[in-house]
Design an enzyme around this catalytic site. Structure first.
Site, PDB file in Angstrom:
ATOM      1  N   ASP A   1       0.806  -1.205   0.000  1.00 38.65           N
ATOM      2  CA  ASP A   1       0.000   0.000   0.000  1.00 38.65           C
ATOM      3  C   ASP A   1       0.846   1.266   0.000  1.00 38.65           C
ATOM      4  O   ASP A   1       2.068   1.227   0.168  1.00 38.65           O
ATOM      5  CB  ASP A   1      -0.944   0.015   1.214  1.00 38.65           C
ATOM      6  CG  ASP A   1      -0.291  -0.533   2.480  1.00 38.65           C
ATOM      7  OD1 ASP A   1       0.896  -0.263   2.709  1.00 38.65           O
ATOM      8  OD2 ASP A   1      -0.967  -1.246   3.230  1.00 38.65           O
TER       9      ASP A   1
ATOM     10  N   ASN B   1      -7.295  -3.564  14.625  1.00 37.89           N
ATOM     11  CA  ASN B   1      -8.668  -3.927  14.269  1.00 37.89           C
ATOM     12  C   ASN B   1      -8.721  -5.126  13.325  1.00 37.89           C
ATOM     13  O   ASN B   1      -9.772  -5.438  12.778  1.00 37.89           O
ATOM     14  CB  ASN B   1      -9.390  -2.730  13.644  1.00 37.89           C
ATOM     15  CG  ASN B   1      -8.727  -2.237  12.366  1.00 37.89           C
ATOM     16  OD1 ASN B   1      -7.774  -2.838  11.869  1.00 37.89           O
ATOM     17  ND2 ASN B   1      -9.230  -1.145  11.826  1.00 37.89           N
TER      18      ASN B   1
ATOM     19  N   HIS C   1      -6.948  -5.470  10.462  1.00 38.01           N
ATOM     20  CA  HIS C   1      -6.719  -5.217   9.041  1.00 38.01           C
ATOM     21  C   HIS C   1      -5.385  -5.797   8.582  1.00 38.01           C
ATOM     22  O   HIS C   1      -4.465  -5.978   9.375  1.00 38.01           O
ATOM     23  CB  HIS C   1      -6.806  -3.717   8.703  1.00 38.01           C
ATOM     24  CG  HIS C   1      -5.637  -2.881   9.129  1.00 38.01           C
ATOM     25  ND1 HIS C   1      -5.784  -1.692   9.799  1.00 38.01           N
ATOM     26  CD2 HIS C   1      -4.304  -3.020   8.953  1.00 38.01           C
ATOM     27  CE1 HIS C   1      -4.592  -1.153  10.025  1.00 38.01           C
ATOM     28  NE2 HIS C   1      -3.686  -1.951   9.513  1.00 38.01           N
TER      29      HIS C   1
ATOM     30  N   GLU D   1      -9.477  -2.619   5.584  1.00 38.99           N
ATOM     31  CA  GLU D   1     -10.095  -2.352   6.874  1.00 38.99           C
ATOM     32  C   GLU D   1     -11.347  -3.208   7.070  1.00 38.99           C
ATOM     33  O   GLU D   1     -11.908  -3.754   6.101  1.00 38.99           O
ATOM     34  CB  GLU D   1     -10.477  -0.869   6.952  1.00 38.99           C
ATOM     35  CG  GLU D   1      -9.308   0.100   6.861  1.00 38.99           C
ATOM     36  CD  GLU D   1      -8.517   0.246   8.151  1.00 38.99           C
ATOM     37  OE1 GLU D   1      -8.590  -0.664   9.017  1.00 38.99           O
ATOM     38  OE2 GLU D   1      -7.820   1.258   8.304  1.00 38.99           O
TER      39      GLU D   1
END
Length: 254
Positions: free
Chosen positions: A67, A136, A138, A143
């Site tokens: 990314d 979380n 990811h 996400e």
């Protein structure tokens, strides 16, 4: 899924480096998928050290990063281009023409995402994908959502991710809210995936990814379905994994 419990961050980094080094020695023209953030720093330090000692040759390797922030140029100090240059690219003999990251300054994000997927496919796909895991759950900037994003895409960062990344920026307001992220398709097609998890703040995510149901609300849980996923977890990150599993040294799912 092969979940391997190790004592601490250094042991996790060494195990990961051994896996990456073994991949390169077995296939010198390997295609590596790379991650950024604090978790893989120990892995990159060891790879650089082994290259300097003459134990590794990256000259035929191709890399694809997961990314990049939208709106940050490659020269921005907090861009993932700059991160990779500092921690790996400038210290080993990788060919710059075969080191790929998404273009965070692309005028047409959708077109850039399509080009990135095409580059990965033209390279024959990922041989070994290195992943971290967010608090979380990811992976990359995939996400929690109602569905798994398959292709490279524009990712909208969650509040939790923005808060976690704030430590790298002068102010919270400076943290990018969007990124271009590789989707689950390229990750799941990788021949081998290695996920690294370290520290108590990752314990809940590890527990949900490894012990919970497969759901896009916990993106890393999809790795339970991967044909060859290795999860390296240090003692702190494994804190919520059932005792019988942690004492076994490793578990196998699927």
């Amino acid at each position: 899924m092969d979940v391997v419990f190790v004592e601490d961050y250094e042991a996790m980094s060494r195990r990961a480096a051994e896996i990456v080094a073994g991949q390169i020695r077995q296939k010198p023209d390997s295609v590596l998928g790379l991650a950024t953030g604090s978790t893989p720093l120990g892995l990159y330090r060891l790879l650089c050290r082994w290259y300097a000692a003459g134990r590794l040759d990256f000259s035929a390797v191709t890399t694809f990063n997961l990314d990049e922030y939208i709106g940050l140029s490659p020269t921005h100090p907090q861009s993932y281009h700059a991160f990779m240059q500092e921690h790996l690219f400038s210290k080993v003999n990788l060919c710059p023409a075969r080191c790929f990251l998404p273009d965070g300054m692309a005028g047409d994000v959708l077109a850039e995402a399509g080009r990135y997927d095409a580059r990965i496919e033209a390279a024959g796909g990922i041989d070994l994908q290195v992943l971290g895991i967010g608090r979380n759950g990811h992976i990359g900037f995939n996400e929690p959502d109602d569905h798994f994003a398959v292709r490279t895409h524009r990712a909208y960062l969650s509040d939790d991710t923005i808060q976690a990344n704030a430590r790298f920026f002068p102010r919270l307001a400076d943290v990018p809210r969007e990124a271009i992220s590789v989707g689950m398709g390229a990750i799941m097609k990788a021949q081998h995936v290695v996920l690294l998890a370290s520290g108590p703040d990752k314990a809940e995510a590890v527990h949900r990814a490894v012990c919970g149901v497969v759901t896009p609300r916990v993106p890393a849980s999809i790795l339970q379905l991967h044909r060859a996923a290795t999860v390296l977890v240090d003692a702190d990150a494994a804190a919520l994994v059932p005792e019988k599993w942690r004492h076994a040294g490793r578990i196998h799912i699927g």
